[in-house]
Scaffold this active site. Structure first.
Site, mmCIF file in Angstrom:
data_model
loop_
_atom_site.group_PDB
_atom_site.id
_atom_site.type_symbol
_atom_site.label_atom_id
_atom_site.label_comp_id
_atom_site.label_asym_id
_atom_site.label_seq_id
_atom_site.Cartn_x
_atom_site.Cartn_y
_atom_site.Cartn_z
ATOM 1 C CG HIS A 6 -1.931 1.064 1.303
ATOM 2 N ND1 HIS A 6 -2.913 1.085 2.263
ATOM 3 C CD2 HIS A 6 -2.137 2.176 0.554
ATOM 4 C CE1 HIS A 6 -3.675 2.159 2.114
ATOM 5 N NE2 HIS A 6 -3.214 2.848 1.080
ATOM 6 C CG HIS A 8 -1.586 6.003 -2.185
ATOM 7 N ND1 HIS A 8 -2.380 5.245 -3.003
ATOM 8 C CD2 HIS A 8 -2.082 5.841 -0.920
ATOM 9 C CE1 HIS A 8 -3.317 4.658 -2.261
ATOM 10 N NE2 HIS A 8 -3.154 4.985 -1.013
ATOM 11 C CD GLU A 284 -2.633 5.174 3.214
ATOM 12 O OE1 GLU A 284 -2.945 4.953 4.385
ATOM 13 O OE2 GLU A 284 -3.430 5.582 2.357
HETATM 14 ZN ZN LIG Z 1 -4.036 4.609 0.709
#
Ligand SMILES: [Zn+2]
Length: 342
Positions: A6, A8, A284
């Site tokens: 995960h 981004h 993340e």
């Molecule tokens: Zn996320």
């Protein structure tokens, strides 16, 4: 190997955001709609944005490979119409693809879909296929609420979503169920809307029978599963009231949770309550919580520390969380790594 499922592209060069601002401004005057080709970002700019951020932290913290998708809060599917989302998703996915080409040992893509409120999700299939076939992406992010906090779409168990599921099954790619920016003032984006959505997605699946129709469909519920692990007894009890099978059988062949829980007691609870086979390592980073925890002196999102330290995993189980489960759930990633002799 440590796989972070995960991540981004939160650190994309500023030109991306500037292009998006022009696109949004042009919604009032379509004659000013910017051409995607007017966005110019060089490989050097991409390289710098990764080397000084995600890759630097991955090396410091000891993770090897990140499944990398466009910035979730930037998806903002509620803005504009399908064409707006389609152009925007294509640009964002291509940037993640270019990052994966520049750093093939450290990044592999997952796609943002060009969702738009009230539009048939089947409209997302061409972009999904392009990302899988042309870019080698290994998963997608599916937004259960493209309205941005107003929940105008049917639940994930509704046939509304089936065209996307059919493609997921065909390509054997999982979906991370991931909302985007909240445009409802009641819900803070990352503090409320994200966690609400995680919990909501799980409960939608609990009340339905989606996985009878799609026995091989796989959902990754991020942010540690929202409230789900903490309230596991409530969900087990609700399933019982609703005459559903035990959750192990009803949902846990298809639903997985990540480790984006930013403190040790949270990871201890997750690893104690949820079967190890359903937990995938993720951080993340560099995301919603970028600071340093004054009680530990470490970054909140340095989740590897918590997984390494929890007493509820054996070394073998820890390996499953760090690598084995990701390779099982993201089968295309596993095939990709095997092809490289890994
Ligand atoms: Zn996320």
């Amino acid at each position: 190997m440590i796989i972070d499922v995960h991540g981004h592209y939160t650190t994309a060069p500023a030109a991306l955001g500037a292009w998006r601002d022009l696109q949004i401004a042009a919604l009032k005057d379509p004659s000013k709609t910017p051409d995607p080709s007017s966005l110019k970002i060089s490989d050097d700019e991409l390289r710098e944005s990764i080397e000084t951020n995600q890759l630097k932290l991955m090396k410091q913290r000891g993770s090897d490979l990140t499944i990398f998708s466009p910035r979730a809060s930037f998806m903002a599917h509620h803005i504009g119409d399908f064409q707006t989302s389609s152009t925007w998703a294509a640009i964002c996915n291509e940037l993640c693809f270019r990052v994966s080409e520049l750093f093939p040992d450290h990044f592999i893509g997952a796609a943002m879909l060009p969702q738009s409120p009230g539009v048939d999700p089947a409209s997302c299939i061409p972009e999904l296929e392009r990302c899988v076939k042309d870019y080698g992406f290994v998963g997608i992010n599916l937004n259960p609420d493209p309205s941005g906090g107003h929940w105008t779409s049917p639940p994930l168990t509704d046939r509304h979503w089936y065209p996307v599921y059919e493609k997921m099954v065909e390509h054997d790619i999982p979906a991370m169920i991931h909302v985007s920016t909240s445009c409802n003032a009641c819900f803070h984006t990352t503090g409320a809307h994200y966690l609400n959505a995680d919990t909501t997605a799980f409960m939608q699946c609990l009340t339905g029978d989606l996985f009878k129709d799609f026995p091989t469909l796989k959902f990754l519920i991020p942010h540690g599963g929202g409230a789900v692990p903490y309230h596991w007894g409530r969900f087990r009890g609700l399933a019982q009231e609703l005459k559903k099978p035990l959750l192990d059988e009803h949902l846990l062949n298809n639903i997985f949770f990540d480790t984006c829980v930013y403190h040790q007691p949270g990871i201890d609870l997750l690893t104690r309550v949820i079967p190890v086979k359903n937990i995938l390592f993720a951080s993340e980073m560099i995301g919603a919580v970028r600071g340093i925890d004054p009680t530990t002196g470490h970054y909140y999102d340095d989740t590897r520390r918590y997984v390494a330290a929890t007493e509820f995993l054996t070394d073998e189980e820890r390996h499953l969380v760090f690598e084995g489960n990701a390779r099982r759930v993201f089968s295309r990633l596993d095939a990709h790594l095997k092809a490289k002799g890994l």
